[in-house]
Design a protein around this motif. Structure first.
Motif, PDB file in Angstrom:
ATOM      1  N   VAL A 200     -43.081   5.687  43.064  1.00 46.91           N
ATOM      2  CA  VAL A 200     -41.632   5.745  43.186  1.00 46.91           C
ATOM      3  C   VAL A 200     -41.181   4.776  44.274  1.00 46.91           C
ATOM      4  N   ALA A 201     -40.266   3.901  43.937  1.00 44.61           N
ATOM      5  CA  ALA A 201     -39.647   2.998  44.915  1.00 44.61           C
ATOM      6  C   ALA A 201     -38.177   3.378  45.041  1.00 44.61           C
ATOM      7  N   ILE A 202     -37.667   3.364  46.260  1.00 47.87           N
ATOM      8  CA  ILE A 202     -36.311   3.847  46.517  1.00 47.87           C
ATOM      9  C   ILE A 202     -35.385   2.677  46.832  1.00 47.87           C
ATOM     10  N   MET A 203     -34.339   2.568  46.064  1.00 45.86           N
ATOM     11  CA  MET A 203     -33.300   1.571  46.366  1.00 45.86           C
ATOM     12  C   MET A 203     -32.187   2.280  47.136  1.00 45.86           C
ATOM     13  N   GLY A 204     -32.399   2.375  48.450  1.00 48.83           N
ATOM     14  CA  GLY A 204     -31.463   3.066  49.315  1.00 48.83           C
ATOM     15  C   GLY A 204     -32.039   4.358  49.834  1.00 48.83           C
ATOM     16  N   VAL A 205     -32.924   4.258  50.839  1.00 44.70           N
ATOM     17  CA  VAL A 205     -33.544   5.449  51.423  1.00 44.70           C
ATOM     18  C   VAL A 205     -32.452   6.329  52.027  1.00 44.70           C
ATOM     19  N   THR A 206     -32.460   7.623  51.709  1.00 44.25           N
ATOM     20  CA  THR A 206     -31.371   8.487  52.160  1.00 44.25           C
ATOM     21  C   THR A 206     -31.318   8.613  53.674  1.00 44.25           C
ATOM     22  N   TYR A 207     -32.441   8.483  54.358  1.00 46.72           N
ATOM     23  CA  TYR A 207     -32.455   8.596  55.818  1.00 46.72           C
ATOM     24  C   TYR A 207     -31.719   7.438  56.492  1.00 46.72           C
ATOM     25  N   THR A 208     -31.867   6.231  55.930  1.00 43.59           N
ATOM     26  CA  THR A 208     -31.428   5.042  56.652  1.00 43.59           C
ATOM     27  C   THR A 208     -30.581   4.071  55.835  1.00 43.59           C
ATOM     28  N   GLY A 209     -30.596   4.184  54.497  1.00 45.90           N
ATOM     29  CA  GLY A 209     -29.862   3.255  53.653  1.00 45.90           C
ATOM     30  C   GLY A 209     -30.637   2.009  53.268  1.00 45.90           C
ATOM     31  N   ASP A 210     -31.867   1.852  53.728  1.00 43.67           N
ATOM     32  CA  ASP A 210     -32.642   0.644  53.450  1.00 43.67           C
ATOM     33  C   ASP A 210     -33.175   0.626  52.019  1.00 43.67           C
ATOM     34  N   TYR A 211     -33.225  -0.568  51.419  1.00 47.14           N
ATOM     35  CA  TYR A 211     -33.937  -0.754  50.161  1.00 47.14           C
ATOM     36  C   TYR A 211     -35.437  -0.793  50.434  1.00 47.14           C
ATOM     37  N   GLU A 212     -36.216  -0.210  49.552  1.00 46.83           N
ATOM     38  CA  GLU A 212     -37.653  -0.468  49.578  1.00 46.83           C
ATOM     39  C   GLU A 212     -37.903  -1.714  48.729  1.00 46.83           C
ATOM     40  N   PRO A 213     -38.778  -2.607  49.184  1.00 50.99           N
ATOM     41  CA  PRO A 213     -38.988  -3.888  48.487  1.00 50.99           C
ATOM     42  C   PRO A 213     -39.794  -3.694  47.197  1.00 50.99           C
ATOM     43  N   VAL A 214     -39.082  -3.483  46.101  1.00 53.78           N
ATOM     44  CA  VAL A 214     -39.741  -3.158  44.832  1.00 53.78           C
ATOM     45  C   VAL A 214     -40.668  -4.290  44.395  1.00 53.78           C
ATOM     46  N   GLY A 215     -40.246  -5.529  44.618  1.00 52.43           N
ATOM     47  CA  GLY A 215     -41.091  -6.658  44.250  1.00 52.43           C
ATOM     48  C   GLY A 215     -42.415  -6.656  44.984  1.00 52.43           C
ATOM     49  N   GLU A 216     -42.407  -6.339  46.281  1.00 53.45           N
ATOM     50  CA  GLU A 216     -43.661  -6.291  47.051  1.00 53.45           C
ATOM     51  C   GLU A 216     -44.541  -5.138  46.577  1.00 53.45           C
ATOM     52  N   ILE A 217     -43.921  -4.009  46.250  1.00 51.36           N
ATOM     53  CA  ILE A 217     -44.691  -2.883  45.713  1.00 51.36           C
ATOM     54  C   ILE A 217     -45.338  -3.269  44.393  1.00 51.36           C
ATOM     55  N   ALA A 218     -44.579  -3.959  43.525  1.00 52.23           N
ATOM     56  CA  ALA A 218     -45.116  -4.397  42.237  1.00 52.23           C
ATOM     57  C   ALA A 218     -46.286  -5.355  42.432  1.00 52.23           C
ATOM     58  N   ARG A 219     -46.169  -6.277  43.381  1.00 51.19           N
ATOM     59  CA  ARG A 219     -47.260  -7.218  43.619  1.00 51.19           C
ATOM     60  C   ARG A 219     -48.498  -6.508  44.164  1.00 51.19           C
ATOM     61  N   ALA A 220     -48.303  -5.515  44.997  1.00 48.61           N
ATOM     62  CA  ALA A 220     -49.444  -4.739  45.497  1.00 48.61           C
ATOM     63  C   ALA A 220     -50.132  -4.006  44.349  1.00 48.61           C
ATOM     64  N   LEU A 221     -49.337  -3.477  43.409  1.00 55.61           N
ATOM     65  CA  LEU A 221     -49.925  -2.798  42.258  1.00 55.61           C
ATOM     66  C   LEU A 221     -50.597  -3.785  41.308  1.00 55.61           C
ATOM     67  N   ASP A 222     -50.077  -5.005  41.219  1.00 53.65           N
ATOM     68  CA  ASP A 222     -50.741  -6.043  40.424  1.00 53.65           C
ATOM     69  C   ASP A 222     -52.153  -6.296  40.970  1.00 53.65           C
ATOM     70  N   LYS A 223     -52.268  -6.378  42.279  1.00 51.60           N
ATOM     71  CA  LYS A 223     -53.584  -6.613  42.902  1.00 51.60           C
ATOM     72  C   LYS A 223     -54.509  -5.420  42.660  1.00 51.60           C
ATOM     73  N   ILE A 224     -53.955  -4.217  42.767  1.00 50.96           N
ATOM     74  CA  ILE A 224     -54.767  -3.027  42.517  1.00 50.96           C
ATOM     75  C   ILE A 224     -55.292  -3.036  41.084  1.00 50.96           C
ATOM     76  N   GLN A 225     -54.452  -3.457  40.136  1.00 50.82           N
ATOM     77  CA  GLN A 225     -54.911  -3.521  38.750  1.00 50.82           C
ATOM     78  C   GLN A 225     -56.013  -4.555  38.585  1.00 50.82           C
ATOM     79  N   ARG A 226     -55.858  -5.703  39.237  1.00 48.01           N
ATOM     80  CA  ARG A 226     -56.913  -6.728  39.151  1.00 48.01           C
ATOM     81  C   ARG A 226     -58.227  -6.208  39.732  1.00 48.01           C
ATOM     82  N   ASP A 227     -58.127  -5.431  40.816  1.00 50.80           N
ATOM     83  CA  ASP A 227     -59.335  -4.972  41.503  1.00 50.80           C
ATOM     84  C   ASP A 227     -59.980  -3.763  40.841  1.00 50.80           C
ATOM     85  N   THR A 228     -59.151  -2.867  40.262  1.00 50.01           N
ATOM     86  CA  THR A 228     -59.684  -1.587  39.785  1.00 50.01           C
ATOM     87  C   THR A 228     -59.452  -1.327  38.304  1.00 50.01           C
ATOM     88  N   GLY A 229     -58.524  -2.057  37.696  1.00 47.53           N
ATOM     89  CA  GLY A 229     -58.175  -1.796  36.308  1.00 47.53           C
ATOM     90  C   GLY A 229     -57.083  -0.768  36.125  1.00 47.53           C
TER      91      GLY A 229
END
Length: 457
Positions: A200-229
């Protein structure tokens, strides 16, 4: 009968022969005139807070006169009864297809979505789709399905913890810290495995209003898929930001432009600018919603497809959403959201200029920002005391601890919604400055006895 069990009726409201008191917790035996009942209920609301001064809630509290008239004309419509109200059902389809296009779905006219009572129900449906798709894939591979987990930030809204609790999914909370203030992909591999149904990625954290960087999360998951399937999808909880980013941050890739994003939810009754309660959830493509989550039931003379945790639910808010889409269009939504963001920036700058505070966020993502007391500023008061002082002037500005690893950090937050203009913002800054001056003059610590519980997420 004790006084706390009685609601008194003002003699001016009552008519001869009517009771002058009614029981608080039992239905009356007889009738009363509608004017009398109205006045009793009306008076019960008098001590509620002033919605314009409620800077804690994200939920919209104002619509124009035409919307109010439309609301009154459609309040009896039942969204589930699509045979009786086919045009309301058609409007619902138009709305989520508009959202699919707004969020850059590859084929907006042929994906799938639905309205919900609010974002909480939308999140539950998206989470269920994740779990069901994961179960189908695991069974097809001959693997067990008894240990699903969902990965998310420790600053996630409580609905996701509810989802995990209610549907037997392990909640894997990635703690935020001073260095990593949102879920940003850092160390994600330590939490994701073959049993992860999604992130789950949050666009607007309720505590602070910040976006979570969905693109960076997606890239991290891309690497995980390459490494683990492990191919792990993302759901974007855009309760607030999904109705802000398309208009104020159009170049930011957070939506269906990222193939790993399977679904997005938003609150129509937050920055969708509709009265509560209304939510939306849309899937990137129809195949990402398992068919076995859709019920087709015979109801009131027709066959009704149902994708919902609720059954009967109001259709009026769906019509109000369509009204706002038509009334405002993209340029109108941009103007409204930009106005709120301008006010947030003005307030954040004013608070940042005060010696007592330092900003945690500044409203540059959604029009929400938070601040904390500067270390060493005082031992005599804290942000809870300031929140209490502001409440005496009608302002509801919550103070609360941050989650988990930052639980020793207390912040205060302002949510800027349509209706909080620059004039009110100046009044608020003046009141904050006045109350800080009062608190700074204390010669000893503020008493804590009898203090009401703080704000909770």
């Amino acid at each position: 009968m004790s006084q706390e069990h009685v609601v008194a009726v003002n003699p001016i409201f009552a008519r001869p022969g009517e009771a002058v008191a009614v029981e608080r917790y039992r239905m009356p035996i007889g009738e009363m005139l509608p004017e009398t009942a109205y006045r009793i209920v009306h008076d019960e609301m008098m001590l509620d807070g002033n919605a314009r001064q409620n800077l804690a809630t994200f939920v919209g509290t104002w619509m124009d006169d035409h919307a109010a008239r439309l609301y009154a004309e459609s309040v009896d419509k039942n969204m589930i009864d699509k045979d009786e109200y086919p045009h309301t059902a058609t409007v619902e389809d138009r709305c989520w297809k508009m959202l699919a296009e707004l969020w850059n779905a590859p084929d907006p006219q042929h994906t799938i979505g639905t309205s919900t009572i609010g974002s909480s129900e939308a999140c539950m449906l998206a989470g269920l789709a994740f779990k069901r798709r994961w179960q189908h894939a695991r069974r097809a591979a001959g693997k067990p399905t008894d240990r699903p987990n969902l990965v998310m930030s420790s600053a996630v809204q409580v609905v996701w913890e509810k989802f995990c609790n209610y549907w037997d999914v392990e909640a894997r909370l990635v703690p935020i810290s001073e260095e990593h203030r949102t879920l940003d992909g850092h160390d994600l591999a330590a939490y994701v495995d073959e049993n992860t149904i999604g992130v789950v990625a949050i666009m607007g954290v309720t505590y602070t209003g910040d976006y979570e960087p969905v693109g960076e999360i997606a890239r991290a998951l891309d690497k995980i898929q390459r490494d683990t399937g492990s191919d792990v999808p993302i759901h974007v909880d855009g309760a607030s930001g999904a109705m802000i980013a398309p208009f104020l941050h159009s170049d930011l890739e957070w939506d269906f432009r990222l193939e790993r994003v399977h679904s997005i939810n938003t609150s129509g009754h937050k920055y969708g600018l509709v009265y509560p309660g209304l939510g939306w959830v849309v899937w990137r493509s129809a195949d990402l919603l398992p068919e076995d989550l859709i019920f087709r039931v015979s109801y009131l003379g027709g066959v009704t497809p149902s994708l919902a945790l609720n059954f009967s639910r109001p259709g009026a808010q769906v019509l109000l959403q369509y009204y706002q889409f038509l009334r405002l269009g993209r340029s109108g939504y941009h103007a409204v959201q930009k106005s709120s963001q301008d006010v947030a920036h003005r307030l954040a700058a004013g608070i940042d200029a005060m010696d007592a505070f330092e900003l945690w966020s500044d409203g540059s993502d959604i029009p929400v920002f938070a601040w904390r007391l500067k270390a060493g500023h005082t031992e005599n008061w804290n942000l809870y005391d300031l929140s209490d002082r502001l409440r005496m002037k009608g302002w509801q500005v919550p103070a609360y601890p941050m989650p988990d690893n930052l639980a020793d950090v207390t912040v205060q937050r302002i949510v800027v919604r349509n209706g909080l203009g620059m004039d009110l913002a100046r009044d608020l800054l003046d009141d904050i400055d006045e109350e800080v001056t009062f608190l700074d003059r204390l010669t000893g610590p503020m008493p804590t006895e009898g203090r009401a519980p703080g704000f909770h997420h």
